[in-house]
Design a protein around this motif. Structure first.
Motif, short mmCIF file in Angstrom:
data_model
loop_
_atom_site.label_atom_id
_atom_site.label_comp_id
_atom_site.label_asym_id
_atom_site.label_seq_id
_atom_site.Cartn_x
_atom_site.Cartn_y
_atom_site.Cartn_z
N LEU A 164 0.82 -1.21 0.00
CA LEU A 164 0.00 0.00 0.00
C LEU A 164 0.85 1.26 0.00
O LEU A 164 0.33 2.37 0.02
N GLY A 165 2.19 1.10 -0.02
CA GLY A 165 3.08 2.24 -0.10
C GLY A 165 3.36 2.89 1.25
O GLY A 165 2.67 2.64 2.24
N GLY A 166 4.40 3.71 1.26
CA GLY A 166 4.71 4.52 2.44
C GLY A 166 5.56 3.85 3.49
O GLY A 166 5.93 4.50 4.47
N ARG A 167 5.89 2.56 3.32
CA ARG A 167 6.70 1.87 4.33
C ARG A 167 7.72 0.97 3.64
O ARG A 167 7.36 0.15 2.81
N ALA A 168 9.00 1.15 4.00
CA ALA A 168 10.07 0.33 3.43
C ALA A 168 11.32 0.49 4.27
O ALA A 168 11.51 1.53 4.92
N SER A 169 12.16 -0.53 4.27
CA SER A 169 13.46 -0.45 4.94
C SER A 169 14.43 -1.35 4.20
O SER A 169 14.07 -2.45 3.77
N ILE A 170 15.64 -0.88 4.03
CA ILE A 170 16.64 -1.65 3.29
C ILE A 170 17.05 -2.89 4.08
O ILE A 170 17.32 -3.95 3.50
N SER A 171 17.06 -2.80 5.41
CA SER A 171 17.41 -3.97 6.22
C SER A 171 16.39 -5.08 6.04
O SER A 171 16.74 -6.26 5.95
N GLY A 172 15.11 -4.70 5.97
CA GLY A 172 14.07 -5.69 5.74
C GLY A 172 14.20 -6.35 4.38
O GLY A 172 14.02 -7.57 4.24
N VAL A 173 14.53 -5.55 3.37
CA VAL A 173 14.70 -6.10 2.02
C VAL A 173 15.87 -7.07 1.98
O VAL A 173 15.77 -8.14 1.36
#
Length: 336
Positions: free
Chosen positions: A279-288
């Motif tokens: 739904l957008g608006g949330r992301a983190s490189i560590s999670g990826v």
């Protein structure tokens, strides 16, 4: 009427109740934030003890190499999903850029020209995706589904449906070169993780991406050029995806028009599993990074156990479904 002492006692009691209520909330929030990392650590430890040769140095390097292309493209897909978009054409772009690079290399003998042409083609594909979505207001699903078919068709047309082999030693060495015992594609992926992580967390570009994903109209009213940011996201994605296709062609010493089939689903699964919201608006490189590692580890273990490819499709599909369900649960929890 209450005395001052009674009021002080009431305030202290309320503060204690608030602190008591807040503690489980903070604990649940912290657990939710680090649950994926804990799951991966537990899974990795279990596989190390139960699967023969899993924790060997050769297998670890092979695992890192196998996820290098997915890791590269997941970095840019993270921005795409964070802005409420997604790209189904990345698998076709990997195939087309590899074929184009091999053809230009055979025609010119210059690896620099070949790689430049492939990356430029990736930029063009990304620009078309972004422009159609941003300026013509066509749904991202329809747009990228169409370009996925078009680009895959172009890959088959220009190669006449055949693999395009390369004999340039310099180009082949690009995919097999090692530094400190680690293959060059792995180093490129690590650089992507660092660069795009910094871009997401410490630049206006990253903040604008998350703002657009959170609320596009509010971002537009706040002065953000939403259309330009979306086009830029797709353009960068096209360039990085084309570079991944070039590296793959170097590794397998040919441009394959059928390369990258199902690649887009693996990339999206890794991102969503890593906590990037659909739904957008949330992301983190560590999670990826953790999401990519989980996807790669599961596939690596299935290969080590000689699990039939048909069952591997089931497992990958189950992981994608679980990732989407987890994303939905997180979104419901945030709304509540």
């Amino acid at each position: 009427m209450q005395t001052d002492d009674q009021l002080a006692v009431a305030r202290a009691s309320g503060a204690r109740e608030l602190s008591t209520d807040a503690f489980p909330f903070r604990w649940r929030e912290s657990f939710a934030e680090y649950s994926l990392v804990l799951i991966f650590i537990a899974m990795f430890a279990a596989m190390s003890f139960s699967v023969d040769h899993f924790f060997s140095l050769d297998n670890m390097l092979g695992l890192a190499l196998s996820i290098s292309q997915i890791g590269m493209v997941a970095c840019t897909m993270m921005f795409c999903l964070a802005a409420r978009d997604f790209d189904l054409s990345v698998g076709s772009t990997v195939a087309f850029s590899g074929v184009l690079c091999a053809m230009v290399l055979n025609a010119t003998g210059s690896a620099v020209i070949a790689v430049t042409a492939a990356v430029a083609a990736g930029c063009a594909i990304g620009f078309v995706n972004g422009a159609v979505i941003a300026y013509l207001r066509i749904n991202p699903l329809i747009t990228t589904l169409a370009t996925m078919e078009i680009v895959r068709g172009l890959a088959f047309i220009v190669s006449h449906g055949q693999a395009v082999g390369v004999s340039s030693e310099g180009f082949i060495a690009f995919g097999s070169l090692t530094l400190f015992g680690v293959s060059l594609p792995i180093w490129v992926t690590l650089v992507c993780f660092v660069v795009f992580g910094v871009m997401l967390n410490n630049t206006v570009y990253g903040r604008n991406t998350l703002a657009i994903g959170g609320n596009p109209e509010a971002s537009r009213l706040a002065g953000i050029n939403v259309d330009l940011v979306r086009v830029t996201i797709f353009l960068v994605q096209g360039a990085v995806t084309a570079l991944a296709g070039v590296i793959l062609a170097s590794r397998i010493t040919s441009g394959q028009p059928n390369a990258g089939e199902g690649f887009e689903l693996n990339v999206i699964s890794a991102c969503v599993l890593g906590g990037v919201s659909l739904l957008g608006g949330r992301a983190s490189i560590s999670g990826v990074v953790v999401g990519v590692l989980i996807m790669g580890t599961v596939e690596n273990v299935m290969n080590l156990l000689n699990i039939d490819a048909f069952y591997q499709y089931l497992v990958r599909g189950a992981i994608l479904l679980a990732a989407v369900l987890l994303d939905q649960l997180k979104n419901r929890g945030e709304r509540n």
